[in-house]
Design a protein around this motif. Sequence first.
Motif, PDB file in Angstrom:
ATOM      1  N   MET A   1      -5.221 161.768  75.130  1.00 32.88           N
ATOM      2  CA  MET A   1      -4.748 163.058  74.117  1.00 32.88           C
ATOM      3  C   MET A   1      -4.513 161.559  73.222  1.00 32.88           C
ATOM      4  N   ALA A   2      -4.530 162.098  71.786  1.00 34.81           N
ATOM      5  CA  ALA A   2      -4.901 161.461  70.752  1.00 34.81           C
ATOM      6  C   ALA A   2      -3.485 160.656  69.690  1.00 34.81           C
ATOM      7  N   LYS A   3      -3.077 159.451  69.538  1.00 35.50           N
ATOM      8  CA  LYS A   3      -1.659 159.182  68.926  1.00 35.50           C
ATOM      9  C   LYS A   3      -1.909 159.959  67.150  1.00 35.50           C
ATOM     10  N   LYS A   4      -0.170 159.728  67.438  1.00 39.44           N
ATOM     11  CA  LYS A   4      -0.263 160.072  65.606  1.00 39.44           C
ATOM     12  C   LYS A   4       0.442 158.975  64.967  1.00 39.44           C
ATOM     13  N   VAL A   5       0.196 158.656  63.952  1.00 41.15           N
ATOM     14  CA  VAL A   5       0.713 157.921  63.630  1.00 41.15           C
ATOM     15  C   VAL A   5       1.303 158.420  61.815  1.00 41.15           C
ATOM     16  N   THR A   6       2.568 157.769  62.116  1.00 45.89           N
ATOM     17  CA  THR A   6       3.095 157.998  60.576  1.00 45.89           C
ATOM     18  C   THR A   6       3.575 156.732  59.909  1.00 45.89           C
ATOM     19  N   VAL A   7       3.933 156.812  58.609  1.00 49.29           N
ATOM     20  CA  VAL A   7       4.489 155.471  57.929  1.00 49.29           C
ATOM     21  C   VAL A   7       6.242 155.954  57.178  1.00 49.29           C
ATOM     22  N   LYS A   8       6.958 155.626  57.904  1.00 44.73           N
ATOM     23  CA  LYS A   8       9.108 155.449  57.120  1.00 44.73           C
ATOM     24  C   LYS A   8       7.854 155.679  55.770  1.00 44.73           C
ATOM     25  N   LYS A   9       8.365 155.874  54.847  1.00 44.48           N
ATOM     26  CA  LYS A   9       7.679 155.542  53.434  1.00 44.48           C
ATOM     27  C   LYS A   9       8.931 154.625  52.700  1.00 44.48           C
ATOM     28  N   ASP A  10      10.820 155.522  53.359  1.00 47.92           N
ATOM     29  CA  ASP A  10      11.837 154.323  52.864  1.00 47.92           C
ATOM     30  C   ASP A  10      12.002 153.049  53.431  1.00 47.92           C
ATOM     31  N   VAL A  11      10.607 152.817  54.055  1.00 44.33           N
ATOM     32  CA  VAL A  11      10.862 151.495  54.648  1.00 44.33           C
ATOM     33  C   VAL A  11      10.200 150.712  54.263  1.00 44.33           C
ATOM     34  N   PHE A  26      -4.754 153.760  57.614  1.00 44.66           N
ATOM     35  CA  PHE A  26      -3.981 154.122  56.405  1.00 44.66           C
ATOM     36  C   PHE A  26      -4.309 153.488  54.845  1.00 44.66           C
ATOM     37  N   ALA A  27      -4.402 154.405  54.514  1.00 44.92           N
ATOM     38  CA  ALA A  27      -4.626 153.595  52.309  1.00 44.92           C
ATOM     39  C   ALA A  27      -3.168 153.745  51.789  1.00 44.92           C
ATOM     40  N   PHE A  28      -3.143 153.448  50.682  1.00 48.95           N
ATOM     41  CA  PHE A  28      -2.292 153.107  49.767  1.00 48.95           C
ATOM     42  C   PHE A  28      -2.366 154.790  49.091  1.00 48.95           C
ATOM     43  N   GLY A  29      -1.094 154.659  48.663  1.00 49.32           N
ATOM     44  CA  GLY A  29      -0.806 156.403  48.258  1.00 49.32           C
ATOM     45  C   GLY A  29      -0.485 156.434  46.612  1.00 49.32           C
ATOM     46  N   ASP A  30       0.007 156.680  46.074  1.00 48.55           N
ATOM     47  CA  ASP A  30      -0.064 157.214  44.290  1.00 48.55           C
ATOM     48  C   ASP A  30       1.101 156.377  44.160  1.00 48.55           C
ATOM     49  N   ASP A  31       2.072 156.703  45.315  1.00 46.87           N
ATOM     50  CA  ASP A  31       3.282 155.890  44.701  1.00 46.87           C
ATOM     51  C   ASP A  31       2.827 154.179  45.149  1.00 46.87           C
ATOM     52  N   GLY A  32       1.963 153.932  45.880  1.00 52.23           N
ATOM     53  CA  GLY A  32       1.726 152.144  45.968  1.00 52.23           C
ATOM     54  C   GLY A  32       2.176 151.789  47.333  1.00 52.23           C
ATOM     55  N   LEU A  33       2.612 152.735  48.249  1.00 54.04           N
ATOM     56  CA  LEU A  33       3.153 152.739  49.372  1.00 54.04           C
ATOM     57  C   LEU A  33       2.091 152.818  50.243  1.00 54.04           C
ATOM     58  N   ALA A  34       1.807 152.163  51.650  1.00 52.36           N
ATOM     59  CA  ALA A  34       1.492 153.089  52.764  1.00 52.36           C
ATOM     60  C   ALA A  34       1.539 154.386  53.300  1.00 52.36           C
ATOM     61  N   GLU A  35       0.571 154.888  53.710  1.00 50.64           N
ATOM     62  CA  GLU A  35       0.597 156.283  54.099  1.00 50.64           C
ATOM     63  C   GLU A  35      -0.365 156.341  55.124  1.00 50.64           C
ATOM     64  N   ALA A  36      -0.828 157.599  56.341  1.00 50.07           N
ATOM     65  CA  ALA A  36      -1.376 157.304  57.225  1.00 50.07           C
ATOM     66  C   ALA A  36      -2.784 158.457  56.324  1.00 50.07           C
ATOM     67  N   VAL A  37      -4.008 158.321  56.501  1.00 52.30           N
ATOM     68  CA  VAL A  37      -5.106 158.839  55.725  1.00 52.30           C
ATOM     69  C   VAL A  37      -5.646 159.673  57.377  1.00 52.30           C
ATOM     70  N   VAL A  38      -5.361 159.808  58.648  1.00 54.01           N
ATOM     71  CA  VAL A  38      -5.578 161.035  59.327  1.00 54.01           C
ATOM     72  C   VAL A  38      -4.270 162.194  60.291  1.00 54.01           C
ATOM     73  N   ALA A  39      -4.738 163.050  60.767  1.00 48.77           N
ATOM     74  CA  ALA A  39      -3.813 163.773  61.365  1.00 48.77           C
ATOM     75  C   ALA A  39      -3.076 162.952  62.940  1.00 48.77           C
TER      76      ALA A  39
END
Length: 64
Positions: A1-11, A26-39
Motif C-alpha cells: 500500500m502506497a504511503k500518503k504524505v501531507t505538509v502541515k502548512k500552519d507549522v 515536495f515543492a514550494f507552493g505560491d505561499d512559499g511553503l512546502a507542499e506535497a506534489v503527489v497524492a
Amino acid sequence: MAKKVTVKKDVCIGCGLCTSTAPEVFAFGDDGLAEAVVAEVAADLEASADEAAASCPVSAIEVE
C-alpha cells in the motif's frame, strides 16, 4: 500500500529541506511553503519522503 504524505502548512517554515531531500515529492507552493506534489508516494520514493519527514526541523511533514 502506497504511503500518503501531507505538509502541515500552519507549522511549515519554508526552510526547503524537504524540497531538496525529496524533490519528486515536495515543492514550494505560491505561499512559499512546502507542499506535497503527489497524492501517494511511489515505492521507490518512500525512503526519501521518510528522510524528509524525519529531517524537518519543525515536524511539519506526516507520512502515513
